[in-house]
Design a protein around this motif. Structure first.
Motif, PDB file in Angstrom:
ATOM      1  N   ILE A  85       2.350 103.254  94.537  1.00  0.00           N
ATOM      2  CA  ILE A  85       1.088 103.979  94.391  1.00  0.00           C
ATOM      3  C   ILE A  85       1.201 105.050  93.316  1.00  0.00           C
ATOM      4  CG2 ILE A  85       1.734 105.547  96.287  1.00  0.00           C
ATOM      5  CD1 ILE A  85      -1.285 105.729  96.955  1.00  0.00           C
ATOM      6  N   ASN A  86       0.153 105.199  92.539  1.00  0.00           N
ATOM      7  CA  ASN A  86       0.060 106.259  91.537  1.00  0.00           C
ATOM      8  C   ASN A  86      -1.179 107.075  91.860  1.00  0.00           C
ATOM      9  OD1 ASN A  86      -0.363 107.827  89.169  1.00  0.00           O
ATOM     10  ND2 ASN A  86       0.848 106.359  87.977  1.00  0.00           N
ATOM     11  N   ALA A  87      -0.989 108.186  92.583  1.00  0.00           N
ATOM     12  CA  ALA A  87      -2.124 109.006  92.999  1.00  0.00           C
ATOM     13  C   ALA A  87      -2.865 109.589  91.812  1.00  0.00           C
ATOM     14  CB  ALA A  87      -1.641 110.127  93.918  1.00  0.00           C
ATOM     15  N   ASP A  88      -2.168 109.834  90.726  1.00  0.00           N
ATOM     16  CA  ASP A  88      -2.795 110.383  89.524  1.00  0.00           C
ATOM     17  C   ASP A  88      -3.836 109.412  88.965  1.00  0.00           C
ATOM     18  OD1 ASP A  88      -3.194 112.110  87.308  1.00  0.00           O
ATOM     19  OD2 ASP A  88      -1.815 110.894  86.119  1.00  0.00           O
ATOM     20  N   LYS A  89      -3.530 108.130  88.984  1.00  0.00           N
ATOM     21  CA  LYS A  89      -4.452 107.121  88.452  1.00  0.00           C
ATOM     22  C   LYS A  89      -5.346 106.518  89.525  1.00  0.00           C
ATOM     23  CE  LYS A  89      -1.377 105.695  84.671  1.00  0.00           C
ATOM     24  NZ  LYS A  89      -0.636 104.549  84.071  1.00  0.00           N
ATOM     25  N   GLY A  90      -5.006 106.750  90.796  1.00  0.00           N
ATOM     26  CA  GLY A  90      -5.794 106.170  91.882  1.00  0.00           C
ATOM     27  C   GLY A  90      -5.609 104.673  92.005  1.00  0.00           C
ATOM     28  N   THR A  91      -4.406 104.184  91.618  1.00  0.00           N
ATOM     29  CA  THR A  91      -4.142 102.740  91.672  1.00  0.00           C
ATOM     30  C   THR A  91      -2.843 102.474  92.418  1.00  0.00           C
ATOM     31  OG1 THR A  91      -2.960 102.782  89.548  1.00  0.00           O
ATOM     32  CG2 THR A  91      -5.334 102.298  89.496  1.00  0.00           C
ATOM     33  N   CYS A  92      -2.694 101.235  92.868  1.00  0.00           N
ATOM     34  CA  CYS A  92      -1.479 100.784  93.530  1.00  0.00           C
ATOM     35  C   CYS A  92      -1.026  99.495  92.858  1.00  0.00           C
ATOM     36  CB  CYS A  92      -1.725 100.550  95.019  1.00  0.00           C
ATOM     37  SG  CYS A  92      -2.161 102.056  95.926  1.00  0.00           S
ATOM     38  N   ASP A  93       0.119  99.569  92.179  1.00  0.00           N
ATOM     39  CA  ASP A  93       0.585  98.423  91.381  1.00  0.00           C
ATOM     40  C   ASP A  93      -0.470  98.002  90.372  1.00  0.00           C
ATOM     41  OD1 ASP A  93       3.197  97.661  91.569  1.00  0.00           O
ATOM     42  OD2 ASP A  93       2.928  96.440  93.354  1.00  0.00           O
ATOM     43  N   GLY A  94      -1.193  98.988  89.851  1.00  0.00           N
ATOM     44  CA  GLY A  94      -2.217  98.715  88.848  1.00  0.00           C
ATOM     45  C   GLY A  94      -3.487  98.121  89.401  1.00  0.00           C
ATOM     46  N   LYS A  95      -3.597  98.047  90.752  1.00  0.00           N
ATOM     47  CA  LYS A  95      -4.773  97.435  91.373  1.00  0.00           C
ATOM     48  C   LYS A  95      -5.454  98.428  92.307  1.00  0.00           C
ATOM     49  CE  LYS A  95      -2.244  94.151  93.118  1.00  0.00           C
ATOM     50  NZ  LYS A  95      -1.820  92.912  93.823  1.00  0.00           N
ATOM     51  N   GLU A  96      -6.583  98.001  92.862  1.00  0.00           N
ATOM     52  CA  GLU A  96      -7.302  98.800  93.850  1.00  0.00           C
ATOM     53  C   GLU A  96      -6.424  98.944  95.086  1.00  0.00           C
ATOM     54  OE1 GLU A  96      -9.381  99.376  97.438  1.00  0.00           O
ATOM     55  OE2 GLU A  96      -8.832  97.330  96.825  1.00  0.00           O
ATOM     56  N   CYS A  97      -6.315 100.161  95.619  1.00  0.00           N
ATOM     57  CA  CYS A  97      -5.274 100.475  96.600  1.00  0.00           C
ATOM     58  C   CYS A  97      -5.488  99.838  97.969  1.00  0.00           C
ATOM     59  CB  CYS A  97      -5.137 101.992  96.742  1.00  0.00           C
ATOM     60  SG  CYS A  97      -4.133 102.730  95.420  1.00  0.00           S
ATOM     61  N   ALA A  98      -6.710  99.754  98.445  1.00  0.00           N
ATOM     62  CA  ALA A  98      -6.933  99.189  99.776  1.00  0.00           C
ATOM     63  C   ALA A  98      -6.456  97.736  99.826  1.00  0.00           C
ATOM     64  CB  ALA A  98      -8.405  99.294 100.161  1.00  0.00           C
ATOM     65  N   ALA A 100      -4.291  96.334  97.768  1.00  0.00           N
ATOM     66  CA  ALA A 100      -2.842  96.297  97.548  1.00  0.00           C
ATOM     67  C   ALA A 100      -2.099  96.608  98.836  1.00  0.00           C
ATOM     68  CB  ALA A 100      -2.453  97.279  96.452  1.00  0.00           C
ATOM     69  N   LEU A 101      -2.589  97.559  99.624  1.00  0.00           N
ATOM     70  CA  LEU A 101      -1.932  97.889 100.884  1.00  0.00           C
ATOM     71  C   LEU A 101      -2.040  96.729 101.867  1.00  0.00           C
ATOM     72  CD1 LEU A 101      -0.445  99.872 102.681  1.00  0.00           C
ATOM     73  CD2 LEU A 101      -2.667 100.832 103.361  1.00  0.00           C
ATOM     74  N   THR A 102      -3.204  96.090 101.927  1.00  0.00           N
ATOM     75  CA  THR A 102      -3.376  94.936 102.814  1.00  0.00           C
ATOM     76  C   THR A 102      -2.382  93.837 102.451  1.00  0.00           C
ATOM     77  OG1 THR A 102      -5.721  95.427 103.136  1.00  0.00           O
ATOM     78  CG2 THR A 102      -5.011  93.172 103.594  1.00  0.00           C
ATOM     79  N   GLU A 103      -2.215  93.582 101.156  1.00  0.00           N
ATOM     80  CA  GLU A 103      -1.256  92.579 100.703  1.00  0.00           C
ATOM     81  C   GLU A 103       0.164  92.989 101.063  1.00  0.00           C
ATOM     82  OE1 GLU A 103      -1.793  92.088  96.545  1.00  0.00           O
ATOM     83  OE2 GLU A 103      -3.806  91.217  96.715  1.00  0.00           O
ATOM     84  N   ALA A 104       0.485  94.273 100.909  1.00  0.00           N
ATOM     85  CA  ALA A 104       1.836  94.754 101.199  1.00  0.00           C
ATOM     86  C   ALA A 104       2.162  94.614 102.684  1.00  0.00           C
ATOM     87  CB  ALA A 104       1.977  96.208 100.754  1.00  0.00           C
ATOM     88  N   VAL A 105       1.187  94.912 103.546  1.00  0.00           N
ATOM     89  CA  VAL A 105       1.413  94.773 104.990  1.00  0.00           C
ATOM     90  C   VAL A 105       1.638  93.302 105.345  1.00  0.00           C
ATOM     91  CG1 VAL A 105       0.369  95.015 107.265  1.00  0.00           C
ATOM     92  CG2 VAL A 105       0.157  96.868 105.592  1.00  0.00           C
ATOM     93  N   ALA A 106       0.816  92.420 104.801  1.00  0.00           N
ATOM     94  CA  ALA A 106       0.975  90.989 105.081  1.00  0.00           C
ATOM     95  C   ALA A 106       2.325  90.487 104.583  1.00  0.00           C
ATOM     96  CB  ALA A 106      -0.162  90.206 104.427  1.00  0.00           C
ATOM     97  N   ARG A 107       2.728  90.956 103.406  1.00  0.00           N
ATOM     98  CA  ARG A 107       4.016  90.545 102.844  1.00  0.00           C
ATOM     99  C   ARG A 107       5.170  91.069 103.699  1.00  0.00           C
ATOM    100  NH1 ARG A 107       2.804  91.848  98.157  1.00  0.00           N
ATOM    101  NH2 ARG A 107       3.603  93.986  98.117  1.00  0.00           N
ATOM    102  N   GLY A 108       5.073  92.308 104.147  1.00  0.00           N
ATOM    103  CA  GLY A 108       6.120  92.873 104.990  1.00  0.00           C
ATOM    104  C   GLY A 108       6.281  92.108 106.284  1.00  0.00           C
ATOM    105  N   ARG A 109       5.165  91.746 106.919  1.00  0.00           N
ATOM    106  CA  ARG A 109       5.234  90.980 108.163  1.00  0.00           C
ATOM    107  C   ARG A 109       5.809  89.580 107.921  1.00  0.00           C
ATOM    108  NH1 ARG A 109       2.796  92.978 112.588  1.00  0.00           N
ATOM    109  NH2 ARG A 109       1.305  94.715 112.408  1.00  0.00           N
ATOM    110  N   ALA A 110       5.400  88.946 106.833  1.00  0.00           N
ATOM    111  CA  ALA A 110       5.898  87.598 106.527  1.00  0.00           C
ATOM    112  C   ALA A 110       7.387  87.619 106.232  1.00  0.00           C
ATOM    113  CB  ALA A 110       5.127  87.020 105.334  1.00  0.00           C
TER     114      ALA A 110
END
Length: 343
Positions: A85-98, A100-110
């Motif tokens: 996450i880059n709070a300065d830019k308001g992005t997560c991995d260059g994408k919209e954060c919500a 990106a977080l959903t993808e990260a949670v799914a990836r972590g569980r998988a």
């Protein structure tokens, strides 16, 4: 993301007031890891309330900027979620954060589910997985390899790999792979490893760089198992993976010895510094075989580049040749790619 916008405004003001200091850091708009973590926690509270909890953060500056925030998952002891996450830019991995977080949670569980399949397969045949590569493979297990035990241990671990492939399912990436690898460390090295904290998620604890460093600062063995149509060649093969200085010393010993032997036929021979994979001889951990490349005559600046000639040689543990060497010519195809014969 109102909190992110407020931090963007504060970061801009800070950058104007302290431009010289920020320039030394690399660029304006860089916020702290603490701010990135707070922004990530706001996202988690909004989109996954009570489901994930931030347990750590590390800066990604000066590489990509921002921070990587790590979360534990409330109902999965093994899973870890990593959000860049880059709070300065308001992005997560260059994408919209919500998203990106959903993808990260799914990836972590998988990833956690895939780990349990791996762990259960190896537990069933008596080998504890004590570490994982940064991407979740290869697994690291503990065994003492000697001339008397190496074939049996490799076959036992091959049986674990077959269980793992079968449990993963016919359509899994593992079952479709051409080979699988397992790293084998000695009990003495494993006993001194950096185990981390039991409170950490398993996938965080077993993939840590300091854990892997504590295992790989000593020589270990990498076992390879071919896979075809979901069936594993459980006999496997193995090679020694040495720390850098040991690897350089081994390479110099064998190159110097082979150079001297080749000079009887090629007085001006130059050895390539390229080191091909060395494999243990079946049933031996003190004999290994591999290729060296050489040039009968020196090339540009006296070096050997894009050699079309090779030597197959067997050595002892230190790199001293044992037995006769075998010269192989025409080892590159028409495009210059190496095509060394199997051994």
């Amino acid at each position: 993301m109102a909190g992110l916008r407020r931090r963007q405004w504060r970061a801009s003001v800070t950058c104007v007031l302290a431009g010289a200091l920020v320039a030394l850091a690399g660029a304006c708009g860089v916020v702290t890891t603490e701010e990135d973590r707070r922004a990530a926690e706001e996202l988690a509270d909004k989109h996954f309330p009570g489901q994930i909890k931030a347990i750590g953060a590390r800066t990604l500056f000066p590489g990509t900027g921002g921070s990587e925030v790590t979360f534990a998952v409330a109902d999965d002891r093994d899973a870890v979620v990593r959000l860049r996450i880059n709070a300065d830019k308001g992005t997560c991995d260059g994408k919209e954060c919500a998203g990106a977080l959903t993808e990260a949670v799914a990836r972590g569980r998988a990833d956690a589910a895939a780990f349990r399949t791996l762990r259960d397969a190896f537990d069933a045949c008596g080998y504890e997985v004590i570490a994982l590569g940064p991407t979740g493979t290869p697994p690291y297990v503990v065994a003492e390899l000697t001339n008397a035990t190496v074939q049996r241990v490799l076959a036992d671990i091959g049986g674990c790999v077959q269980r793992w492939v079968t449990a993963s399912g016919a359509g899994s990436p593992l079952a479709k792979a051409k080979a699988s690898y397992v790293n084998v460390v000695s009990p003495a090295v494993a006993g001194k490893r950096d185990r981390g904290k039991d409170s950490w998620p398993t996938m965080m604890r077993l993939t840590r760089s300091d854990l892997l460093a504590s295992l790989t600062k000593h020589a270990y063995h990498s076992a390879s198992y071919d896979i075809a149509d979901g069936r594993v060649d459980t006999a496997g093969s193995a090679r020694v993976v040495r720390p850098f200085k040991e690897s350089q010393a081994f390479g110099k010993t064998v190159q110097d010895a082979v150079r001297e032997e080749l000079r009887a036929t090629y007085p001006n021979v130059v050895m390539s510094t390229y080191q091909w994979v060395w494999r243990l001889e079946p049933g031996r951990i003190d004999r290994q075989t591999g290729y060296l490349l050489f040039c009968p005559e020196p090339g540009e600046r006296g070096r050997c580049v894009n050699s079309d000639d090779a030597v197959l040689v067997t050595t002892d543990e230190r790199g001293n040749p044992v037995g006769k060497i075998r010269v192989v010519h025409d080892v590159r195809d028409g495009r210059g790619a190496l095509r060394l014969p199997p051994y």
